[in-house]
Design a protein around this motif. Structure first.
Motif, PDB file in Angstrom:
ATOM      1  N   TRP A 126       0.814  -1.213   0.000  1.00 33.67           N
ATOM      2  CA  TRP A 126       0.000   0.000   0.000  1.00 33.67           C
ATOM      3  C   TRP A 126       0.855   1.274   0.000  1.00 33.67           C
ATOM      4  CZ3 TRP A 126      -1.056  -3.780   3.887  1.00 33.67           C
ATOM      5  CH2 TRP A 126      -0.338  -3.610   5.073  1.00 33.67           C
ATOM      6  N   LEU A 127       2.170   1.140   0.245  1.00 28.98           N
ATOM      7  CA  LEU A 127       3.052   2.303   0.136  1.00 28.98           C
ATOM      8  C   LEU A 127       3.527   2.527  -1.294  1.00 28.98           C
ATOM      9  CD1 LEU A 127       5.363   1.749   3.259  1.00 28.98           C
ATOM     10  CD2 LEU A 127       3.302   3.158   3.092  1.00 28.98           C
ATOM     11  N   LEU A 128       3.287   1.551  -2.160  1.00 24.03           N
ATOM     12  CA  LEU A 128       3.877   1.589  -3.494  1.00 24.03           C
ATOM     13  C   LEU A 128       3.184   2.527  -4.479  1.00 24.03           C
ATOM     14  CD1 LEU A 128       6.103   0.423  -5.286  1.00 24.03           C
ATOM     15  CD2 LEU A 128       4.629  -1.580  -5.703  1.00 24.03           C
ATOM     16  N   PRO A 129       1.851   2.586  -4.557  1.00 27.68           N
ATOM     17  CA  PRO A 129       1.225   3.376  -5.623  1.00 27.68           C
ATOM     18  C   PRO A 129       1.684   4.828  -5.707  1.00 27.68           C
ATOM     19  CG  PRO A 129      -0.402   1.939  -4.636  1.00 27.68           C
ATOM     20  CD  PRO A 129       0.845   1.797  -3.807  1.00 27.68           C
ATOM     21  N   VAL A 169       8.452  -6.141  -9.657  1.00 28.30           N
ATOM     22  CA  VAL A 169       7.982  -7.325  -8.937  1.00 28.30           C
ATOM     23  C   VAL A 169       7.650  -6.872  -7.524  1.00 28.30           C
ATOM     24  CG1 VAL A 169       8.530  -9.631  -8.073  1.00 28.30           C
ATOM     25  CG2 VAL A 169       9.371  -8.903 -10.330  1.00 28.30           C
ATOM     26  N   ALA A 170       6.375  -6.968  -7.159  1.00 28.91           N
ATOM     27  CA  ALA A 170       5.917  -6.449  -5.867  1.00 28.91           C
ATOM     28  C   ALA A 170       5.265  -7.558  -5.057  1.00 28.91           C
ATOM     29  CB  ALA A 170       4.922  -5.306  -6.079  1.00 28.91           C
ATOM     30  N   PHE A 171       5.563  -7.568  -3.759  1.00 30.46           N
ATOM     31  CA  PHE A 171       4.966  -8.549  -2.866  1.00 30.46           C
ATOM     32  C   PHE A 171       3.703  -7.986  -2.227  1.00 30.46           C
ATOM     33  CE2 PHE A 171       8.958 -10.671  -3.310  1.00 30.46           C
ATOM     34  CZ  PHE A 171       8.686 -12.010  -3.049  1.00 30.46           C
ATOM     35  N   SER A 172       2.656  -8.791  -2.268  1.00 33.62           N
ATOM     36  CA  SER A 172       1.429  -8.527  -1.532  1.00 33.62           C
ATOM     37  C   SER A 172       1.259  -9.668  -0.536  1.00 33.62           C
ATOM     38  CB  SER A 172       0.247  -8.415  -2.508  1.00 33.62           C
ATOM     39  OG  SER A 172      -0.948  -8.106  -1.828  1.00 33.62           O
ATOM     40  N   SER A 173       0.069 -10.212  -0.379  1.00 28.58           N
ATOM     41  CA  SER A 173      -0.143 -11.299   0.580  1.00 28.58           C
ATOM     42  C   SER A 173      -1.458 -11.995   0.278  1.00 28.58           C
ATOM     43  CB  SER A 173      -0.175 -10.747   2.011  1.00 28.58           C
ATOM     44  OG  SER A 173      -0.573 -11.748   2.929  1.00 28.58           O
ATOM     45  N   THR A 174      -1.521 -13.289   0.575  1.00 30.13           N
ATOM     46  CA  THR A 174      -2.800 -13.996   0.471  1.00 30.13           C
ATOM     47  C   THR A 174      -3.792 -13.520   1.536  1.00 30.13           C
ATOM     48  OG1 THR A 174      -1.871 -15.795   1.808  1.00 30.13           O
ATOM     49  CG2 THR A 174      -1.853 -16.083  -0.590  1.00 30.13           C
ATOM     50  N   SER A 175      -3.330 -12.706   2.475  1.00 27.52           N
ATOM     51  CA  SER A 175      -4.256 -12.100   3.447  1.00 27.52           C
ATOM     52  C   SER A 175      -5.305 -11.252   2.754  1.00 27.52           C
ATOM     53  CB  SER A 175      -3.491 -11.237   4.453  1.00 27.52           C
ATOM     54  OG  SER A 175      -2.672 -12.020   5.277  1.00 27.52           O
ATOM     55  N   VAL A 230      -6.877  -4.370   6.497  1.00 28.29           N
ATOM     56  CA  VAL A 230      -5.644  -4.820   5.846  1.00 28.29           C
ATOM     57  C   VAL A 230      -5.963  -5.463   4.502  1.00 28.29           C
ATOM     58  CG1 VAL A 230      -3.788  -6.526   5.961  1.00 28.29           C
ATOM     59  CG2 VAL A 230      -4.286  -5.092   7.943  1.00 28.29           C
ATOM     60  N   ALA A 231      -6.966  -6.343   4.467  1.00 26.49           N
ATOM     61  CA  ALA A 231      -7.341  -7.003   3.217  1.00 26.49           C
ATOM     62  C   ALA A 231      -7.749  -5.984   2.154  1.00 26.49           C
ATOM     63  CB  ALA A 231      -8.484  -7.984   3.468  1.00 26.49           C
ATOM     64  N   LYS A 232      -8.492  -4.966   2.560  1.00 22.77           N
ATOM     65  CA  LYS A 232      -8.918  -3.933   1.604  1.00 22.77           C
ATOM     66  C   LYS A 232      -7.724  -3.117   1.116  1.00 22.77           C
ATOM     67  CE  LYS A 232     -12.265  -0.232   0.845  1.00 22.77           C
ATOM     68  NZ  LYS A 232     -11.315   0.617   0.098  1.00 22.77           N
ATOM     69  N   ALA A 233      -6.808  -2.795   2.027  1.00 23.66           N
ATOM     70  CA  ALA A 233      -5.627  -2.024   1.640  1.00 23.66           C
ATOM     71  C   ALA A 233      -4.786  -2.795   0.626  1.00 23.66           C
ATOM     72  CB  ALA A 233      -4.794  -1.677   2.877  1.00 23.66           C
ATOM     73  N   LEU A 234      -4.655  -4.100   0.833  1.00 27.58           N
ATOM     74  CA  LEU A 234      -3.904  -4.927  -0.107  1.00 27.58           C
ATOM     75  C   LEU A 234      -4.579  -4.947  -1.475  1.00 27.58           C
ATOM     76  CD1 LEU A 234      -3.127  -7.966   2.245  1.00 27.58           C
ATOM     77  CD2 LEU A 234      -1.438  -6.367   1.318  1.00 27.58           C
ATOM     78  N   ALA A 235      -5.889  -5.169  -1.480  1.00 21.56           N
ATOM     79  CA  ALA A 235      -6.618  -5.241  -2.752  1.00 21.56           C
ATOM     80  C   ALA A 235      -6.573  -3.910  -3.499  1.00 21.56           C
ATOM     81  CB  ALA A 235      -8.065  -5.664  -2.501  1.00 21.56           C
ATOM     82  N   ASP A 236      -6.776  -2.812  -2.775  1.00 21.61           N
ATOM     83  CA  ASP A 236      -6.754  -1.490  -3.413  1.00 21.61           C
ATOM     84  C   ASP A 236      -5.382  -1.176  -3.984  1.00 21.61           C
ATOM     85  OD1 ASP A 236      -9.383  -1.214  -2.681  1.00 21.61           O
ATOM     86  OD2 ASP A 236      -9.007   0.203  -1.048  1.00 21.61           O
ATOM     87  N   ALA A 237      -4.337  -1.527  -3.234  1.00 19.48           N
ATOM     88  CA  ALA A 237      -2.980  -1.251  -3.699  1.00 19.48           C
ATOM     89  C   ALA A 237      -2.640  -2.088  -4.930  1.00 19.48           C
ATOM     90  CB  ALA A 237      -1.980  -1.518  -2.580  1.00 19.48           C
ATOM     91  N   GLU A 238      -3.025  -3.354  -4.915  1.00 16.90           N
ATOM     92  CA  GLU A 238      -2.768  -4.193  -6.084  1.00 16.90           C
ATOM     93  C   GLU A 238      -3.435  -3.611  -7.324  1.00 16.90           C
ATOM     94  OE1 GLU A 238      -3.657  -8.297  -5.722  1.00 16.90           O
ATOM     95  OE2 GLU A 238      -2.561  -8.570  -3.840  1.00 16.90           O
ATOM     96  N   ALA A 239      -4.682  -3.193  -7.179  1.00 15.80           N
ATOM     97  CA  ALA A 239      -5.401  -2.624  -8.322  1.00 15.80           C
ATOM     98  C   ALA A 239      -4.716  -1.362  -8.825  1.00 15.80           C
ATOM     99  CB  ALA A 239      -6.847  -2.326  -7.932  1.00 15.80           C
ATOM    100  N   ALA A 240      -4.228  -0.528  -7.907  1.00 20.34           N
ATOM    101  CA  ALA A 240      -3.554   0.707  -8.306  1.00 20.34           C
ATOM    102  C   ALA A 240      -2.235   0.412  -9.017  1.00 20.34           C
ATOM    103  CB  ALA A 240      -3.302   1.582  -7.078  1.00 20.34           C
TER     104      ALA A 240
END
Length: 286
Positions: free
Chosen positions: A76-79, A94-100, A115-125
């Protein structure tokens, strides 16, 4: 899991002193690369270190040019830094997220759902930015990460076993787990970065074995050279003990006990196919 030496250089590692980042820096150097590691706490040594914070106002002045970027910092710090990285020449990410992202999205704990929402939003961004700006991206989602004596998952269990000699479980503890070593994840990241088949794709990265939580705990006892002493408790009693043990188990939540009986298993067949993912079995040694 060997990969051809096709990484575009220079190489920048964000979160280079993180659990996976430490192994990644070592592997890149062993492969003959000269990675630049960005961290808020650079350790020194023979690598090129950049003392910086991804949230710093002057980050633009500190970022070096890099064609390949590995991101081990929270995704979530990446976008917000992607435009700066692109301006410095990033072509491969190459970016690491999580199965969380999936296992915690319906958690009863609001903090875990966040946390799950932050991961999903960051991946989409990340995906949207890279698609718009011609950056080849890969997102890696590990399961339960460990590195003996250094992680907050398996090594935390080991610490509890050392302290209390016995490990309580909530219910039968038959929920499936796939612990994955941080060094295997570092090797996987390098392999993925070098594999065109992994461009613009996301992968779950699981360990070499799928184990019930109870068996995973037994292996931790074995890794400590101790005879397993596992205490099966009713969920209500486990919840009470967890409350009492929180001073020794920071971040513990009631949802943790409930998850011991939930299957948190994923499939890495696509990672095996695309970049030769081949993690070790779970035999930790402390």
């Amino acid at each position: 899991m060997s990969a051809e030496n096709t990484l575009k250089t220079p190489i920048l590692v964000l979160g280079a002193t993180s659990l996976i980042g430490t192994f990644l820096m070592q592997r890149l150097q062993a492969d003959g690369h000269e990675p630049m590691g960005l961290s808020r706490r650079p350790p020194g040594g023979d690598a090129c270190w950049i003392d910086a914070d991804l949230k710093a106002d002057d980050l633009a002045e500190q970022l070096p040019g890099a064609a390949t970027v590995f991101s081990l910092s929270p995704i979530w710090l990446l976008p917000v830094v992607l435009p700066l990285l692109k301006a410095r020449g990033m072509k491969r990410l190459v970016a690491f997220s999580s199965t969380s992202r999936f296992t915690k999205q319906d958690s009863p704990e609001a903090s875990e759902r966040a946390v799950a929402k932050a991961l999903a939003d960051a991946e989409a961004a990340v995906e949207a930015f890279c698609a718009e700006h011609g950056v080849a991206w890969t997102i890696l989602r590990p399961t339960l990460i460990y590195a003996e004596g250094r992680d907050g998952n398996v090594s935390r269990l080991a610490g509890l076993i050392r302290r209390f000699k016995v490990l309580p479980l909530s219910g039968s503890g038959d929920g499936l787990r796939q612990p994955v070593h941080a060094d295997d994840l570092a090797a996987g990241a390098i392999a993925a970065a070098s594999a065109p088949a992994a461009f613009d794709r996301s992968y779950a990265l699981v360990g070499g074995e799928t184990l019930p939580y109870r068996e995973m705990a037994r292996r931790v006892f074995e890794g400590l050279g101790r005879r397993p002493a596992i205490l099966v408790l009713p969920p209500w009693l486990f919840g009470l003990l967890l409350t009492l043990a929180r001073p020794f188990f920071p971040g513990a939540t009631a949802a943790m006990g409930a998850r011991m009986s939930q299957d948190l298993a994923f499939d890495s067949a696509d990672a095996v196919r695309d970049f030769g993912w081949a993690p070790r079995d779970f035999r930790p040694r402390f």
